[in-house]
Design an enzyme around this catalytic site. Structure first.
Site, PDB file in Angstrom:
ATOM      1  N   GLN A   1     -43.838  40.087  59.029  1.00  0.00           N
ATOM      2  CA  GLN A   1     -44.825  41.097  58.591  1.00  0.00           C
ATOM      3  C   GLN A   1     -44.915  41.155  57.072  1.00  0.00           C
ATOM      4  O   GLN A   1     -45.985  41.130  56.484  1.00  0.00           O
ATOM      5  CB  GLN A   1     -44.401  42.499  59.009  1.00  0.00           C
ATOM      6  CG  GLN A   1     -44.208  42.774  60.435  1.00  0.00           C
ATOM      7  CD  GLN A   1     -43.948  44.264  60.621  1.00  0.00           C
ATOM      8  OE1 GLN A   1     -44.886  45.046  60.633  1.00  0.00           O
ATOM      9  NE2 GLN A   1     -42.696  44.646  60.752  1.00  0.00           N
TER      10      GLN A   1
ATOM     11  N   THR B   1     -34.257  40.796  62.468  1.00  0.00           N
ATOM     12  CA  THR B   1     -34.639  42.215  62.395  1.00  0.00           C
ATOM     13  C   THR B   1     -34.605  42.936  63.745  1.00  0.00           C
ATOM     14  O   THR B   1     -34.967  44.112  63.813  1.00  0.00           O
ATOM     15  CB  THR B   1     -36.061  42.361  61.810  1.00  0.00           C
ATOM     16  OG1 THR B   1     -36.961  41.586  62.621  1.00  0.00           O
ATOM     17  CG2 THR B   1     -36.137  41.891  60.377  1.00  0.00           C
TER      18      THR B   1
ATOM     19  N   TYR C   1     -26.817  45.570  62.810  1.00  0.00           N
ATOM     20  CA  TYR C   1     -27.924  45.199  61.911  1.00  0.00           C
ATOM     21  C   TYR C   1     -27.693  45.797  60.523  1.00  0.00           C
ATOM     22  O   TYR C   1     -27.737  45.087  59.505  1.00  0.00           O
ATOM     23  CB  TYR C   1     -29.246  45.695  62.495  1.00  0.00           C
ATOM     24  CG  TYR C   1     -30.425  45.605  61.548  1.00  0.00           C
ATOM     25  CD1 TYR C   1     -30.992  44.370  61.227  1.00  0.00           C
ATOM     26  CD2 TYR C   1     -30.978  46.757  60.971  1.00  0.00           C
ATOM     27  CE1 TYR C   1     -32.081  44.291  60.355  1.00  0.00           C
ATOM     28  CE2 TYR C   1     -32.059  46.672  60.102  1.00  0.00           C
ATOM     29  CZ  TYR C   1     -32.598  45.450  59.798  1.00  0.00           C
ATOM     30  OH  TYR C   1     -33.670  45.360  58.931  1.00  0.00           O
TER      31      TYR C   1
HETATM   32  N1  LIG Z   1     -39.276  45.932  60.185  1.00  0.00           N
HETATM   33  C1  LIG Z   1     -38.713  47.036  59.715  1.00  0.00           C
HETATM   34  O1  LIG Z   1     -38.951  48.146  60.231  1.00  0.00           O
HETATM   35  C2  LIG Z   1     -37.785  46.988  58.542  1.00  0.00           C
HETATM   36  C3  LIG Z   1     -37.164  48.169  58.098  1.00  0.00           C
HETATM   37  C4  LIG Z   1     -36.303  48.109  56.997  1.00  0.00           C
HETATM   38  C5  LIG Z   1     -36.081  46.900  56.354  1.00  0.00           C
HETATM   39  N2  LIG Z   1     -36.696  45.772  56.815  1.00  0.00           N
HETATM   40  C6  LIG Z   1     -36.416  44.505  56.119  1.00  0.00           C
HETATM   41  O2  LIG Z   1     -37.646  44.044  55.594  1.00  0.00           O
HETATM   42  C7  LIG Z   1     -37.642  42.609  55.555  1.00  0.00           C
HETATM   43  C8  LIG Z   1     -38.923  42.102  56.194  1.00  0.00           C
HETATM   44  O3  LIG Z   1     -38.925  42.470  57.565  1.00  0.00           O
HETATM   45  P1  LIG Z   1     -40.235  42.367  58.461  1.00  0.00           P
HETATM   46  O4  LIG Z   1     -40.601  43.748  58.830  1.00  0.00           O
HETATM   47  O5  LIG Z   1     -41.231  41.478  57.812  1.00  0.00           O
HETATM   48  O6  LIG Z   1     -39.600  41.681  59.761  1.00  0.00           O
HETATM   49  P2  LIG Z   1     -40.130  40.481  60.646  1.00  0.00           P
HETATM   50  O7  LIG Z   1     -41.581  40.613  60.862  1.00  0.00           O
HETATM   51  O8  LIG Z   1     -39.179  40.400  61.798  1.00  0.00           O
HETATM   52  O9  LIG Z   1     -39.916  39.243  59.682  1.00  0.00           O
HETATM   53  C9  LIG Z   1     -38.662  38.648  59.450  1.00  0.00           C
HETATM   54  C10 LIG Z   1     -38.864  37.151  59.421  1.00  0.00           C
HETATM   55  O10 LIG Z   1     -37.603  36.533  59.146  1.00  0.00           O
HETATM   56  C11 LIG Z   1     -37.529  35.402  59.973  1.00  0.00           C
HETATM   57  N3  LIG Z   1     -36.163  34.941  60.180  1.00  0.00           N
HETATM   58  C12 LIG Z   1     -35.318  35.246  61.215  1.00  0.00           C
HETATM   59  N4  LIG Z   1     -34.186  34.535  61.097  1.00  0.00           N
HETATM   60  C13 LIG Z   1     -34.319  33.769  59.987  1.00  0.00           C
HETATM   61  C14 LIG Z   1     -33.493  32.798  59.373  1.00  0.00           C
HETATM   62  N5  LIG Z   1     -32.297  32.452  59.895  1.00  0.00           N
HETATM   63  N6  LIG Z   1     -33.954  32.185  58.251  1.00  0.00           N
HETATM   64  C15 LIG Z   1     -35.157  32.502  57.734  1.00  0.00           C
HETATM   65  N7  LIG Z   1     -35.991  33.396  58.270  1.00  0.00           N
HETATM   66  C16 LIG Z   1     -35.568  34.030  59.388  1.00  0.00           C
HETATM   67  C17 LIG Z   1     -38.196  35.804  61.270  1.00  0.00           C
HETATM   68  O11 LIG Z   1     -38.570  34.661  62.000  1.00  0.00           O
HETATM   69  P3  LIG Z   1     -38.640  34.734  63.628  1.00  0.00           P
HETATM   70  O12 LIG Z   1     -39.608  35.833  63.950  1.00  0.00           O
HETATM   71  O13 LIG Z   1     -39.095  33.366  63.980  1.00  0.00           O
HETATM   72  O14 LIG Z   1     -37.253  35.043  64.076  1.00  0.00           O
HETATM   73  C18 LIG Z   1     -39.385  36.609  60.760  1.00  0.00           C
HETATM   74  O15 LIG Z   1     -40.516  35.789  60.549  1.00  0.00           O
HETATM   75  C19 LIG Z   1     -36.349  42.180  56.247  1.00  0.00           C
HETATM   76  O16 LIG Z   1     -35.383  41.902  55.268  1.00  0.00           O
HETATM   77  C20 LIG Z   1     -35.911  43.403  57.024  1.00  0.00           C
HETATM   78  O17 LIG Z   1     -34.512  43.444  57.208  1.00  0.00           O
HETATM   79  C21 LIG Z   1     -37.546  45.786  57.876  1.00  0.00           C
END
Ligand SMILES: NC(=O)c1ccc[n+]([C@@H]2O[C@H](COP(=O)([O-])OP(=O)(O)OC[C@H]3O[C@@H](n4cnc5c(N)ncnc54)[C@H](OP(=O)(O)O)[C@@H]3O)[C@@H](O)[C@H]2O)c1
Length: 283
Positions: A8, A56, A119
């Site tokens: 995202q 995530t 997590y």
């Molecule tokens: N989503 C939330 O509510 C939330 C809240 C607080 C903080 N965050 C942080 O915000 C950041 C962005 O999250 P987001 O919301 O964009 O989540 P997301 O949509 O799940 O995106 C995370 C991406 O990281 C990829 N990924 C997983 N394992 C990986 C690996 N070994 N090497 C490289 N990439 C990998 C995933 O690929 P696959 O889908 O193919 O596994 C996915 O495309 C993250 O650091 C997350 O911890 C998110």
């Protein structure tokens, strides 16, 4: 260079980038593989890495702690080590789930950290690695409850369920700040532009429970489903989530001059985007 380029936030970062970027999805770069990280950084030679890749799935992390640690803690350490070696800056995106959730006022960046889930612990492991390996050349941006018109997120799940069911039960005893991925991407580029160092919290303004969030989604989308409040105890999940994880964005505003807009306004824009892309509402 952006990691997690198909997530995202990664997509939003690439779309809003102020300069030339290389966005690498998990297929291009598994951050848990130290050799692959070294090769990618050697090839791209970035001045800045925005590390948005993470495992995530909060309940999935509880079931597979090894994977959570490998990706979120060691993967971040792998990037920080290589950034230090070539003199690149690193912006690491972290989470409200590093906090225990028993506060009665919004969390400040320097408040004590006590994750309640695998997590949260693995993301905190990433923070500690960044601070140790890149003491000056880093920004840690904690955010919460991220949503977008694409990807896996609460907004798209609620829209799908509300279209399928007359009633939805959603927990009303976890409070936080929904955050729009497009807004977050713009804030991260603003932090990069200012060379901000240290830890900030970046979220949309306002706060709610998941129940309040769901009600607003259903209301703004004009759906008929009834949303009913339930307690976390009635809806057990593998990972324990903080009851209160509202993050204070004061340090972010002081660093950038940016006042985040209310989450309800950002939600309205995301719903408009979903309508414009037709059929894209279902997750
Ligand atoms: N989503 C939330 O509510 C939330 C809240 C607080 C903080 N965050 C942080 O915000 C950041 C962005 O999250 P987001 O919301 O964009 O989540 P997301 O949509 O799940 O995106 C995370 C991406 O990281 C990829 N990924 C997983 N394992 C990986 C690996 N070994 N090497 C490289 N990439 C990998 C995933 O690929 P696959 O889908 O193919 O596994 C996915 O495309 C993250 O650091 C997350 O911890 C998110």
């Amino acid at each position: 260079m952006i990691t997690g380029g198909e997530g995202q936030l990664g997509v939003a970062l690439a779309a809003g980038a102020p300069g030339t970027v290389e966005a690498l999805g998990r297929q291009d770069l598994d951050v848990g593989d130290p050799q692959a990280v070294a090769r990618a950084v050697e090839r791209v030679r970035p001045a800045l890495v925005v590390h948005a890749g993470a495992y995530t799935d909060v309940d999935g992390c509880e079931d597979d702690r090894q994977r959570a640690w490998r990706v979120n803690a060691e993967g971040t350490a792998n990037l920080a080590r290589v950034c230090a070696a070539i003199g690149a800056r690193l912006i690491y995106v972290s989470t409200d789930y590093v906090f225990a959730g028993d506060a009665s006022r919004p969390y400040e960046p320097g408040d004590p950290l006590q994750p309640t889930s695998a997590y949260g612990a693995s993301k905190l492991g990433g923070e500690l690695a960044v601070r140790t390996l890149l003491p000056r050349d880093h920004t840690i941006v904690r955010t919460s409850w991220v949503f977008a018109a694409r990807g896996r997120n609460f907004v798209r799940t609620i829209l799908r369920l509300a279209a399928e069911r007359p009633e939805l039960r959603v927990v009303d005893d976890q409070r936080g700040r929904p955050t729009c991925a497009d807004d977050l991407a713009a804030w991260i580029w603003a932090l990069a532009d200012r060379g901000a160092v240290g830890t900030v919290h970046a979220c949309n303004a306002g706060e709610c429970t998941w129940y309040g969030f769901a009600r607003e989604i259903v209301a703004q989308a004009g759906l008929a489903a009834r949303v009913l409040p339930v307690s976390t105890a009635e809806f057990p999940r593998p990972a324990r989530r903080p009851a209160y994880s509202v993050l204070s964005t004061d340090a972010f505003t002081a660093a950038t001059g940016i006042e985040p807009r209310p989450w309800k306004d950002a939600l309205a824009e995301v719903l408009r985007d979903l309508d414009a892309t037709g059929g894209g509402r279902q997750a």
